[in-house]
Design a protein around this motif. Structure first.
Motif, short mmCIF file in Angstrom:
data_model
loop_
_atom_site.label_atom_id
_atom_site.label_comp_id
_atom_site.label_asym_id
_atom_site.label_seq_id
_atom_site.Cartn_x
_atom_site.Cartn_y
_atom_site.Cartn_z
N MET A 18 4.41 -5.07 -7.03
CA MET A 18 3.38 -4.85 -5.93
C MET A 18 3.77 -3.75 -4.98
O MET A 18 2.93 -2.83 -4.46
CB MET A 18 2.76 -6.26 -5.11
CG MET A 18 1.73 -5.89 -4.47
SD MET A 18 0.08 -5.28 -5.16
CE MET A 18 -0.42 -6.93 -5.87
N LYS A 19 5.03 -3.87 -4.29
CA LYS A 19 5.57 -2.81 -3.44
C LYS A 19 5.69 -1.72 -4.11
O LYS A 19 5.38 -0.63 -3.34
CB LYS A 19 6.96 -3.50 -2.70
CG LYS A 19 7.50 -2.60 -1.73
CD LYS A 19 6.73 -2.74 -0.61
CE LYS A 19 7.36 -1.82 0.60
NZ LYS A 19 6.57 -1.86 1.69
N VAL A 20 5.98 -1.40 -5.35
CA VAL A 20 6.05 -0.28 -6.01
C VAL A 20 4.65 0.35 -6.04
O VAL A 20 4.56 1.56 -5.70
CB VAL A 20 6.45 -0.30 -7.35
CG1 VAL A 20 6.38 0.88 -8.34
CG2 VAL A 20 8.13 -0.68 -7.08
N LEU A 21 3.56 -0.44 -6.38
CA LEU A 21 2.33 -0.14 -6.61
C LEU A 21 1.79 0.43 -5.31
O LEU A 21 0.84 1.39 -5.29
CB LEU A 21 1.54 -1.29 -7.32
CG LEU A 21 0.23 -0.92 -7.57
CD1 LEU A 21 0.19 0.19 -8.66
CD2 LEU A 21 -0.64 -2.32 -7.88
N GLU A 22 2.04 -0.13 -4.26
CA GLU A 22 1.60 0.17 -2.85
C GLU A 22 2.19 1.43 -2.49
O GLU A 22 1.31 2.53 -2.14
CB GLU A 22 2.13 -0.70 -1.89
CG GLU A 22 1.50 -1.83 -1.93
CD GLU A 22 2.07 -2.95 -0.79
OE1 GLU A 22 3.05 -2.61 -0.28
OE2 GLU A 22 1.75 -4.11 -0.89
N VAL A 23 3.32 1.98 -2.84
CA VAL A 23 3.79 3.29 -2.62
C VAL A 23 3.08 4.28 -3.69
O VAL A 23 2.56 5.29 -3.35
CB VAL A 23 5.30 3.26 -3.03
CG1 VAL A 23 5.79 4.87 -2.94
CG2 VAL A 23 5.91 2.50 -2.06
N LEU A 24 2.86 4.06 -5.12
CA LEU A 24 2.17 4.89 -5.82
C LEU A 24 0.63 4.97 -5.42
O LEU A 24 0.43 6.25 -5.45
CB LEU A 24 1.86 4.14 -7.17
CG LEU A 24 3.08 4.33 -8.04
CD1 LEU A 24 2.80 3.67 -9.66
CD2 LEU A 24 3.23 5.72 -8.67
N ALA A 25 0.10 4.18 -4.93
CA ALA A 25 -1.22 4.12 -4.36
C ALA A 25 -1.41 5.14 -3.01
O ALA A 25 -2.26 5.89 -2.95
CB ALA A 25 -1.82 2.77 -3.73
N LYS A 26 -0.13 5.05 -2.15
CA LYS A 26 -0.37 5.89 -1.13
C LYS A 26 -0.08 7.33 -1.64
O LYS A 26 -0.68 8.40 -1.02
CB LYS A 26 0.86 5.65 0.04
CG LYS A 26 0.51 4.16 0.77
CD LYS A 26 1.60 3.93 1.74
CE LYS A 26 1.46 2.56 2.47
NZ LYS A 26 2.48 2.32 3.41
N ILE A 27 0.95 7.66 -2.55
CA ILE A 27 0.98 8.90 -2.97
C ILE A 27 -0.24 9.58 -3.75
O ILE A 27 -0.71 10.65 -3.47
CB ILE A 27 2.29 8.87 -4.18
CG1 ILE A 27 3.37 8.80 -3.45
CG2 ILE A 27 2.08 10.27 -5.05
CD1 ILE A 27 4.69 8.62 -4.46
N HIS A 28 -1.13 8.67 -4.21
CA HIS A 28 -2.24 9.18 -4.83
C HIS A 28 -3.47 9.02 -3.65
O HIS A 28 -4.93 9.20 -4.23
CB HIS A 28 -2.80 8.39 -5.96
CG HIS A 28 -1.98 8.77 -7.36
ND1 HIS A 28 -1.86 9.84 -7.97
CD2 HIS A 28 -0.88 8.08 -7.64
CE1 HIS A 28 -1.01 9.87 -8.99
NE2 HIS A 28 -0.17 8.70 -8.81
N MET B 231 11.54 4.25 -5.45
CA MET B 231 10.51 3.73 -5.54
C MET B 231 9.33 4.46 -6.41
O MET B 231 8.75 4.01 -7.04
CB MET B 231 9.68 3.45 -4.16
CG MET B 231 10.49 2.49 -3.29
SD MET B 231 10.59 0.83 -3.97
CE MET B 231 8.96 0.08 -3.23
N VAL B 232 9.61 5.72 -6.25
CA VAL B 232 8.56 6.80 -7.25
C VAL B 232 9.01 6.77 -8.57
O VAL B 232 8.24 6.49 -9.46
CB VAL B 232 8.70 8.08 -6.76
CG1 VAL B 232 7.89 9.06 -7.80
CG2 VAL B 232 8.23 8.55 -5.28
N LEU B 233 10.34 6.55 -8.89
CA LEU B 233 10.72 6.43 -10.12
C LEU B 233 10.32 5.03 -10.81
O LEU B 233 9.72 5.17 -12.02
CB LEU B 233 12.29 6.60 -10.20
CG LEU B 233 13.05 7.96 -9.97
CD1 LEU B 233 14.38 7.96 -9.66
CD2 LEU B 233 12.55 8.94 -11.05
N LEU B 234 10.36 4.00 -10.00
CA LEU B 234 10.07 2.64 -10.45
C LEU B 234 8.70 2.77 -10.66
O LEU B 234 8.02 2.05 -11.80
CB LEU B 234 10.43 1.69 -9.38
CG LEU B 234 11.94 1.53 -9.43
CD1 LEU B 234 12.24 0.40 -8.28
CD2 LEU B 234 12.60 1.06 -10.73
N GLY B 235 7.92 3.40 -9.91
CA GLY B 235 6.24 3.70 -10.03
C GLY B 235 6.01 4.21 -11.32
O GLY B 235 5.07 3.85 -12.05
#
Length: 230
Positions: A170-180, A89-93
């Protein structure tokens, strides 16, 4: 820095004390230690599938608990379970953030923030370069291609066909948002693209459901069709 420290402790199976965690945090930021620890803990779960829990409140000792047994099989987990899914998910993000194609340098630069380095064996992922450039490529979650006309050769990553089919932007973006430590709408351009992706997926589902319902009315031709979108 704190994430790398936690991973090192996990790999060595050593107890994690609050005092040890404080030594990793720069002195001028220690007043924000609870928030820093919260963000590091969230990243540990998202990327590595490890949950930080207080083991002994009286002595402020923590332990990292694997969440592998808390989630069913699916995605690129194989025998490793959740961690590979988190890394994917991080890589896709990263690829999504970079305009749906990211150079190898950009990918490793982002991963280094999470304590994952090319050529350095990782306590969770093993050899990261092999995992990213071979294993996930063979499973069609990633594409690893030479940049056209690059000399010397340079390489870039794109979403593979399996990722496009199974994982929404959207799912990938949600993970990115949480990381940031923010929300998806904080990335307006990416958010708009993710919304369009959602709409396209919804339209595709409707289009595929109509003929499936028609076929279901004839028992001799009935088929079972399922598609997975995370």
């Amino acid at each position: 820095m704190l994430v790398e420290f936690l991973l090192e402790k996990y790999g060595k199976k050593e107890p994690i004390t609050q005092n040890a965690l404080l030594t990793v945090v720069n002195r001028k930021y220690r007043q924000h230690f609870p928030e820093i620890l919260r963000r590091a803990s969230e990243r540990m779960v998202l990327v590595f599938g490890l949950e930080l829990k207080e083991d002994d409140r009286s002595r402020n000792i923590y332990v990292l608990i694997s969440k592998l047994n808390h989630r069913g099989n699916g995605g690129p987990s194989d025998e490793k379970g959740l961690p590979k899914s988190g890394l994917l998910m991080v890589l896709l993000g990263v690829i999504f953030m970079k305009g749906n194609r990211a150079t190898e340098e950009e990918v490793w630069e982002f991963l280094s923030v999470l304590g994952v380095y090319a050529g350095r064996r990782h306590s969770i992922f093993g050899e990261p370069r092999r995992l990213i450039t071979k294993d996930l490529v063979q499973k069609k979650y990633l594409k690893y291609l030479q940049v056209p006309n690059s000399d010397p050769p340079r390489y870039e990553f794109l979403w593979g066909p399996r990722a496009c089919a199974e994982i929404s932007k959207m799912k990938v973006l949600e993970v990115l948002a949480k990381i940031h430590d923010t929300v998806p709408s904080a990335f307006p351009d990416l958010y708009d693209e993710a919304l369009r992706d959602q709409a396209e997926r919804a339209g595709l589902r409707v289009a595929t459901q109509a003929p499936a319902m028609a076929e279901a009315s004839a028992p001799s031709r009935a088929k079972s069709c399922s598609s997975s979108h995370i």
